[in-house]
Design an enzyme around this catalytic site. Sequence first.
Site, mmCIF file in Angstrom:
data_model
loop_
_atom_site.group_PDB
_atom_site.id
_atom_site.type_symbol
_atom_site.label_atom_id
_atom_site.label_comp_id
_atom_site.label_asym_id
_atom_site.label_seq_id
_atom_site.Cartn_x
_atom_site.Cartn_y
_atom_site.Cartn_z
ATOM 1 C CG HIS A 39 -0.569 -0.035 2.420
ATOM 2 N ND1 HIS A 39 0.229 1.604 3.095
ATOM 3 C CD2 HIS A 39 0.034 -0.828 3.621
ATOM 4 C CE1 HIS A 39 1.128 0.803 4.713
ATOM 5 N NE2 HIS A 39 0.566 -0.474 4.139
ATOM 6 C CD GLU A 96 1.849 -5.569 8.324
ATOM 7 O OE1 GLU A 96 1.574 -7.027 8.995
ATOM 8 O OE2 GLU A 96 2.311 -5.078 8.164
#
Length: 228
Positions: free
Chosen positions: A35, A106
């Site tokens: 990202h 994550e």
Amino acid sequence: MSNRILSVLTLSAALFLPNAHAAEEGVLDIYIVRHGQTHWNLEKKLQGSTDNALNETGTKQAKDLGDKLAGVKFDQIYSSGLKRAKDTAAAFAGSTKVTPLPELNERSFGKFEGIYEDDRSAVEFAEFGKRVTVLDDSLDGGESLQSQANRVKTAVATIRQQHKQGNIAIVAHGGVNPLVLSALLDIPVAEAVSRIKQGNDEVYLVRVREGQAPSVWKQVVRGTLEQL
């Protein structure tokens, strides 16, 4: 880890992207994207599972990524369920379906989440560094590395089962993408996490061909010419 895999990794800084515009029959190209930047990335704060959005730089990185990958026809794009990954995926998806998978989220870093990754949190960050690659350490209220690796491996296996050839993308995180590579290249989990460091604007390509070891390429841009 076999010498065969090691030889593949040695070539991982090759020019990007080979045959990117058209998929070869029997070949699966997996683009692994981190990202774009968030405010916590910029401030060097340990982000983990905190659901931060892209900042201005991250939004630009995502847009630039869309320009770089404009010639690739993706069959499907997978992202983590966190906003920073989903928004990065949306920047280059076009009409391609984006499927969020929470298995690609994550890891929660427990008591260390939100600390600075430098001298501002020197004691805590030193402790984190010693514990983060211990497989069964849940970091006092977070998730263990083994738990994260298991769910990422499951996600990769599911994706592989659904796609035997073509072009797909996985958009995830700095702690997740090494585990994706661990699953694809059969690298030990702790080694992958400690040695693979992907920048916010970097892309890896793993090419999977039946009967051959996977090939790995890394996007090299002007800012990382030293990696050629």
